[in-house]
Design an enzyme around this catalytic site. Structure first.
Site, short mmCIF file in Angstrom:
data_model
loop_
_atom_site.label_atom_id
_atom_site.label_comp_id
_atom_site.label_asym_id
_atom_site.label_seq_id
_atom_site.Cartn_x
_atom_site.Cartn_y
_atom_site.Cartn_z
N HIS A 83 0.85 -1.19 0.00
CA HIS A 83 0.00 0.00 0.00
C HIS A 83 0.88 1.24 0.00
CE1 HIS A 83 0.87 -0.52 4.27
NE2 HIS A 83 0.35 0.67 4.54
N HIS B 296 1.32 3.91 2.07
CA HIS B 296 1.86 4.63 3.22
C HIS B 296 3.38 4.57 3.12
CE1 HIS B 296 -2.03 4.43 5.84
NE2 HIS B 296 -1.95 5.54 5.14
N ASP C 201 5.95 4.25 4.91
CA ASP C 201 6.81 3.26 5.56
C ASP C 201 6.78 1.91 4.84
OD1 ASP C 201 4.11 3.23 6.53
OD2 ASP C 201 4.69 1.92 8.17
N HIS C 202 6.13 1.87 3.68
CA HIS C 202 6.12 0.64 2.89
C HIS C 202 6.64 0.83 1.46
CE1 HIS C 202 3.84 -1.90 5.78
NE2 HIS C 202 3.53 -0.69 6.24
N HIS D 235 -7.37 -1.55 6.05
CA HIS D 235 -6.52 -0.47 6.54
C HIS D 235 -7.16 0.86 6.14
CE1 HIS D 235 -3.00 1.10 8.32
NE2 HIS D 235 -2.37 1.45 7.21
N ASP E 138 -0.37 -4.02 6.93
CA ASP E 138 -1.17 -3.20 7.83
C ASP E 138 -2.66 -3.50 7.71
OD1 ASP E 138 1.37 -2.20 7.75
OD2 ASP E 138 0.77 -0.10 7.82
N HIS F 179 6.16 -4.90 12.27
CA HIS F 179 5.53 -3.59 12.13
C HIS F 179 5.29 -2.96 13.50
CE1 HIS F 179 2.64 -0.50 10.68
NE2 HIS F 179 3.39 -0.58 9.58
#
Length: 305
Positions: free
Chosen positions: A62, A64, A66-67, A142, A212, A270
């Site tokens: 996805h 976000h 941090d990915h 999410h 997530d 995570h």
């Protein structure tokens, strides 16, 4: 057949000392698949001897940061290091615009082609398949469209019993049919049953990567009986309200999910940066699912050999 996962990053939204945001490398029969690509992924690859030139498939769960915020840097480095072969990128459709605008304003034209395969977070889909493995998306719950990824080994052929095959004198051209389950009829009319000249292969293994997500039973059936289940465990259960608000899972819930779905082993990751050490998170999960390990960076978890 080798089937294993190496953790490159296990933190959540922000990195902290000794923990980078999410990235993993899945190795299937010595082919490497990168799953998510946060900031610092290139440094982690150098640190743990993962060669970018061996990666031809990247899966992004996805959008976000941090990915995926390490992805443009990795793609650029591949270009600077002379990559020519195509790369397949499985991702949400808007990621193509994000990549192209950065390349445009840096006046960069990659030496290689990116083949985009867009994921759909509303339904389960088979997005990749070769002779060793197939990969399905796992629709998750999410704040933005998000998928996990289910890696499933292909069923292997039966194994010839070398001593029996040589004793009977079975010609090589018959081997493939026998591996696929056929009996062998010798020139003298004797029939040798398949079970007497082969052994069954090991059962196919699976790796479920659950990125997530809020606790939601809609994906439980798809990940059932995973050989290794990776599940996010951002918070401890005393922060359940915060987990629900941000659409994340607690460590206790991750253990409950592993129990419900009958996972063989559970890997949690995570982790929120608020947790400087992870022992309490591990203990909370193990209280309901003892066969749980932490997604420790640099550690390789063997799914099958």
């Amino acid at each position: 057949m080798k089937f294993e996962v190496t953790i490159l990053g296990s933190s959540s939204a922000t990195p902290i000392f000794n923990r980078n945001p999410t990235a993993q490398v899945v190795n299937v029969n010595d082919k490497l698949y990168l799953v998510d690509c946060a900031e610092g992924t290139q440094q982690q690859m150098l640190r743990f001897d993962v060669k970018p030139s061996r990666i031809d498939h990247i899966f992004i769960s996805h959008l976000h940061g941090d990915h995926y915020l390490g992805l443009v840097g990795l793609l650029s480095s591949m270009h600077l290091n002379g990559r020519k072969k195509s790369l397949k990128l499985f991702c949400p459709e808007p990621l193509k615009d994000i990549i192209e605008i950065q390349l445009r304003y840096s006046e960069t034209t990659l030496n290689y082609n990116i083949e985009y395969v867009f994921t759909d977070a509303t339904q389960r889909s088979l997005i990749f398949e070769n002779q060793d493995v197939c990969v399905e998306t796992i629709p998750l719950d999410h704040r933005i469209p998000t998928t996990g990824f289910l890696f499933k080994q292909k069923k292997r052929l039966r194994k010839l019993i070398k001593e029996r095959v040589e004793e009977i004198g079975i010609p090589v051209p018959y081997y493939t049919a026998i591996k696929r389950g056929a009996d062998y009829e010798a020139p003298d009319g004797t029939t040798y049953k398949n079970d007497d000249i082969t052994t069954a292969p090991a059962s196919p293994k699976s790796y479920a990567y659950v990125s997530d997500t809020k606790y939601n039973e809609k994906y439980f059936k798809q990940i059932s009986d995973a050989t290794l289940l990776y599940h996010e465990a951002t918070f401890m259960h005393d922060m359940l309200d915060r987990a629900n608000q941000t659409h994340h899972t607690t460590a206790l819930q991750a253990g409950e999910i592993a129990n419900i779905t009958k996972a063989e082993r559970l890997l949690i990751g995570h982790f929120s940066a608020r947790y400087k050490t992870l022992n309490e998170i591990l203990e909370e999960t193990q209280s309901v699912f003892p066969n749980t390990e932490l997604a420790v960076e640099g550690k390789t978890f063997v799914i099958s050999e």
